[in-house]
Scaffold this motif. Structure first.
Motif, short mmCIF file in Angstrom:
data_model
loop_
_atom_site.label_atom_id
_atom_site.label_comp_id
_atom_site.label_asym_id
_atom_site.label_seq_id
_atom_site.Cartn_x
_atom_site.Cartn_y
_atom_site.Cartn_z
N PHE A 231 41.49 34.68 48.88
CA PHE A 231 41.69 33.36 48.29
C PHE A 231 41.53 33.38 46.77
O PHE A 231 42.26 32.69 46.05
N ARG A 232 40.59 34.19 46.30
CA ARG A 232 40.44 34.30 44.85
C ARG A 232 41.67 34.94 44.22
O ARG A 232 42.13 34.54 43.15
N GLY A 233 42.23 35.95 44.92
CA GLY A 233 43.43 36.60 44.42
C GLY A 233 44.63 35.66 44.42
O GLY A 233 45.40 35.61 43.45
N ILE A 234 44.79 34.90 45.51
CA ILE A 234 45.90 33.94 45.59
C ILE A 234 45.77 32.89 44.48
O ILE A 234 46.76 32.53 43.82
N ALA A 235 44.55 32.40 44.27
CA ALA A 235 44.35 31.38 43.24
C ALA A 235 44.70 31.91 41.86
O ALA A 235 45.33 31.22 41.05
N ALA A 236 44.29 33.17 41.58
CA ALA A 236 44.61 33.76 40.28
C ALA A 236 46.12 33.93 40.10
O ALA A 236 46.66 33.70 39.01
N ILE A 237 46.80 34.32 41.16
CA ILE A 237 48.26 34.49 41.08
C ILE A 237 48.95 33.15 40.84
O ILE A 237 49.85 33.03 40.00
N LEU A 238 48.52 32.12 41.56
CA LEU A 238 49.15 30.81 41.42
C LEU A 238 48.88 30.19 40.05
O LEU A 238 49.67 29.37 39.57
N ARG A 239 47.77 30.59 39.42
CA ARG A 239 47.48 30.08 38.08
C ARG A 239 48.23 30.84 36.99
O ARG A 239 48.23 30.42 35.83
N ASN A 240 48.83 31.95 37.35
CA ASN A 240 49.52 32.79 36.38
C ASN A 240 50.91 32.20 36.11
O ASN A 240 51.76 32.19 37.00
N PRO A 241 51.19 31.73 34.90
CA PRO A 241 52.50 31.12 34.64
C PRO A 241 53.66 32.09 34.82
O PRO A 241 54.77 31.70 35.15
N MET A 242 53.41 33.40 34.59
CA MET A 242 54.48 34.37 34.74
C MET A 242 54.92 34.50 36.20
O MET A 242 56.07 34.85 36.48
N PHE A 243 54.00 34.25 37.13
CA PHE A 243 54.38 34.29 38.54
C PHE A 243 55.48 33.27 38.81
O PHE A 243 56.46 33.56 39.51
N TRP A 244 55.36 32.08 38.25
CA TRP A 244 56.33 31.02 38.50
C TRP A 244 57.62 31.24 37.71
O TRP A 244 58.71 31.06 38.26
N ALA A 361 50.11 43.44 33.78
CA ALA A 361 49.30 42.46 33.05
C ALA A 361 48.20 41.89 33.93
O ALA A 361 47.07 41.67 33.48
N ASP A 362 48.52 41.65 35.21
CA ASP A 362 47.52 41.12 36.13
C ASP A 362 46.40 42.12 36.35
O ASP A 362 45.22 41.75 36.34
N ALA A 363 46.74 43.41 36.52
CA ALA A 363 45.72 44.44 36.73
C ALA A 363 44.84 44.59 35.49
O ALA A 363 43.62 44.74 35.59
N ALA A 364 45.45 44.53 34.30
CA ALA A 364 44.68 44.65 33.06
C ALA A 364 43.75 43.46 32.85
O ALA A 364 42.63 43.61 32.37
N ALA A 365 44.20 42.27 33.24
CA ALA A 365 43.41 41.06 33.01
C ALA A 365 42.25 40.91 33.98
O ALA A 365 41.19 40.42 33.63
N HIS A 366 42.45 41.37 35.23
CA HIS A 366 41.45 41.11 36.28
C HIS A 366 40.73 42.37 36.76
O HIS A 366 39.80 42.26 37.55
N GLY A 367 41.20 43.54 36.36
CA GLY A 367 40.53 44.77 36.76
C GLY A 367 40.71 45.10 38.23
O GLY A 367 39.92 45.86 38.80
N GLU A 368 41.70 44.53 38.88
CA GLU A 368 41.98 44.79 40.29
C GLU A 368 43.44 45.16 40.46
O GLU A 368 44.32 44.53 39.86
N HIS A 369 43.68 46.16 41.29
CA HIS A 369 45.05 46.55 41.60
C HIS A 369 45.44 45.90 42.93
O HIS A 369 45.22 46.45 44.00
N ARG A 370 46.02 44.72 42.82
CA ARG A 370 46.43 43.96 44.00
C ARG A 370 47.94 43.78 44.00
O ARG A 370 48.47 42.68 44.22
N GLU A 371 48.63 44.89 43.76
CA GLU A 371 50.09 44.83 43.70
C GLU A 371 50.71 44.34 45.01
O GLU A 371 51.72 43.65 45.01
#
Length: 454
Positions: A231-244, A361-371
Motif C-alpha cells: 500500500f505504501r508503494g501504491i500510494a507513492a506511485i499514485l502521487r508521482n505525477p510522471m506515472f500519470w 527516478a523512483d528507485a533513486a528517490a525511495h531507495g527501493e527497486h519496485r520495478e
C-alpha cells in the motif's frame, strides 16, 4: 606520470553484468507470440466466424479492465518481494510461460456447437486468463531492462534488440497467421486452423522464454534490500505525477496499435475487399519497414536522448494513419502501411526507455527497486486497450450497423476504415501534442554496470 584514462559508455564490457543483450532481448520473441495471436485474431475468430455479438465483446473487455486494475499491481508486488536462489523475476517467467500458452490455446479451442451465453462465457474466461498471464510475464520481463542495463545508451541497444525480436514475432504471429489458419491448417470460414496454430505458437513461446530466463543474471544487490510494502508503494506511485503523464500519453500509443492489430484482418476483408490471407502482405510490409527503421531510430536515441525522439516519433505515427484511410487497393495500402511502420518503429525504440527513466527516478528517490509494482501499475493504462477496443468495436454497430460476421451492416468497409485509421489517428494526435509537455529526469551519468554474483 601516467595520465588517468577516462572511461566512457563504449568502454564498459559488453557482458559486465553477466547477461549478453541478445539473451535478454530474445525473450521478447517468446512473450509477443501468444498475446499478439490473441489480439490480432480474436475478433475475427469470435465475432466474424463464430458470430458472437460485438456488444458482448465490449462487455467482456470492460469487465476484464476492472479485474486487471486489481490483479496487475498484485502480480508486480509479489515479483518485487520474491527472494529465491534463482532471483526475483526468473521464477515467475518460468511459471508464467506455460500458463500463458495453455490459456491461449484454450482461447482458440472453442468446443464445436458452443454458442450464445456459453460462447461468451468461454471467451470471457480464457481471454481474461490470457491477458492476466501476459501481464505476469511482461511485468517481470520489463522489470529486468533497467536492472540489467542501467545506462541509457546501452539500454537503448538492448531495447532495440528486443524490439527487433518483437517484430520477428509479429511476422510469425500476425503476418504468417492468416496463411496458417486459412490455407495451411484450415479455411477462411472454419476454426480448426486457429487451434493448431495456437498449439504451435504456444510450444515455441515456452521454449524461447525459458531460454531467456535461464540465461539472464539479475543484480543480487536488488534482492538483498528489504521487501517493499504494497500500500505504501501504491500510494507513492499514485502521487508521482510522471506515472500519470507518461502513462496516459503512452496509452494513446498503446491503444492505437491495439486497434490496428485487432482490426487489420477485417480491414483487408471489408475495406480492401480482399481475402483475409492478404493481410500477410500488409502486416509484412509494416513489420519489415519497422525493423529497418528501428536501427535508425535507435541511433537517434543514442545521440539525442529518448525523450526528444519519443516526441518526434509520436507525431510521425499519427500522420501515417491518414494514408490507410484513403487506400483503395492492396498496393496503396502497402505504401500507407510502410509509413505506419516508420512511425511505429520510432515508438518501439523510445517508449519503454521513457518509462525506464521513470523507474530509475523512483528507485533513486525511495531507495527501493519496485520495478515490478511500478510496471504493473503502468500496465493498467495498457489494459485500457481492451476497454477502448471493445467500445470502438461496439461503436461500429451503433454507427455503421456492423454487429458480427453474420450481420455486417450496409457498409462494413467504411466501418473498419474508421476502426483502423480514424480512431488511431485521433488518439495518436492527442498523444503527440501531450508528449510535448511531458518531462522525465535526464538519464543517470554513466557508471559501470554491476558485476554478477559469484
Amino acid at each position: 606520470m601516467t595520465r588517468p584514462v577516462r572511461t566512457t559508455d563504449a568502454d564498459v564490457p559488453r557482458r559486465a553484468n553477466g547477461t549478453p543483450p541478445w539473451r535478454y532481448a530474445v525473450g521478447m520473441f517468446g512473450t509477443s507470440i501468444p498475446i499478439n495471436l490473441a489480439k490480432g485474431s480474436v475478433i475475427l475468430y469470435y465475432v466474424d466466424i463464430l458470430g458472437m455479438d460485438v456488444r458482448a465483446y465490449g462487455i467482456v473487455m470492460t469487465v476484464y479492465a476492472l479485474i486487471d486494475a486489481v490483479d496487475n499491481p498484485v502480480l508486480g508486488y509479489l515479483s518485487d518481494r520474491t527472494r529465491s536462489r534463482f532471483g526475483r523475476r526468473r521464477p515467475w517467467l518460468a511459471v508464467g510461460a506455460p500458463l500463458l500458452a495453455a490459456s491461449m490455446v484454450a482461447l482458440f479451442s472453442v468446443p464445436s456447437g458452443l454458442e450464445g451465453v456459453g460462447l461468451v462465457m468461454w471467451f470471457a474466461v480464457f481471454a481474461i486468463l490470457t491477458e492476466a498471464f501476459d501481464s505476469l510475464l511482461n511485468a517481470n520481463y520489463g522489470a529486468l531492462l533497467p536492472e540489467l542495463f542501467p545506462q541509457e545508451r546501452r539500454r537503448a541497444v538492448a531495447n532495440g534488440l528486443r524490439q527487433g525480436f518483437q517484430l520477428v514475432a509479429l511476422v510469425v504471429s500476425l503476418a504468417v497467421t492468416p496463411v496458417l489458419t486459412t490455407s495451411v491448417f484450415g479455411t477462411e470460414e472454419t476454426t480448426e486452423g486457429f487451434r493448431t496454430t495456437a498449439i504451435l505458437y504456444g510450444v515455441l513461446a515456452c521454449a524461447v522464454i525459458l531460454l531467456m530466463a535461464t540465461g539472464v543474471r539479475e543484480n543480487p544487490d536488488h534482492a538483498t534490500e528489504h521487501r517493499p510494502a504494497f500500500f505504501r508503494g501504491i500510494a507513492a506511485i499514485l502521487r508521482n505525477p510522471m506515472f500519470w503523464t507518461v502513462g496516459l500519453v503512452g496509452a494513446c500509443y498503446g491503444v492505437s496499435m491495439a486497434l490496428v492489430l485487432s482490426g487489420v484482418q477485417l480491414y483487408v476483408r471489408y475495406s480492401l475487399g480482399l481475402d483475409v490471407e492478404y493481410a500477410f502482405y500488409l502486416q509484412g510490409v509494416v513489420i519489415v519497414v519497422a525493423a529497418g527503421g528501428l536501427i535508425a531510430w535507435t541511433r537517434l536515441v543514442r545521440h539525442y536522448g529518448a525523450l526528444r525522439i519519443w516526441r518526434i516519433a509520436f507525431a510521425v505515427l499519427a500522420l501515417s494513419f491518414a494514408g490507410l484511410f484513403f487506400a483503395t487497393g492492396l498496393v496503396p495500402a502497402l505504401i500507407a502501411g510502410a509509413a505506419v511502420g516508420i512511425g511505429w518503429s520510432g515508438m518501439l525504440a523510445t517508449n519503454d526507455l521513457v518509462v525506464a527513466r521513470v523507474l530509475d527516478a523512483d528507485a533513486a528517490a525511495h531507495g527501493e527497486h519496485r520495478e515490478g509494482l511500478f510496471l504493473s501499475a503502468f500496465g493498467f493504462f495498457g489494459r485500457l486497450n481492451g476497454v477502448v477496443t471493445g467500445l470502438a468495436l461496439t461503436s461500429l454497430g451503433l454507427w455503421f450497423g456492423y454487429n458480427s460476421g453474420d450481420d455486417p451492416g450496409a457498409d462494413p468497409g467504411l466501418a473498419f476504415r474508421m476502426y483502423l485509421c480514424v480512431y488511431p489517428f485521433v488518439l495518436t494526435m492527442i498523444g503527440a501534442v501531450a508528449a510535448r509537455f511531458v518531462t522525465v529526469p535526464e538519464p543517470t551519468a554513466d557508471r559501470p554496470e554491476p558485476e554478477p554474483a559469484r
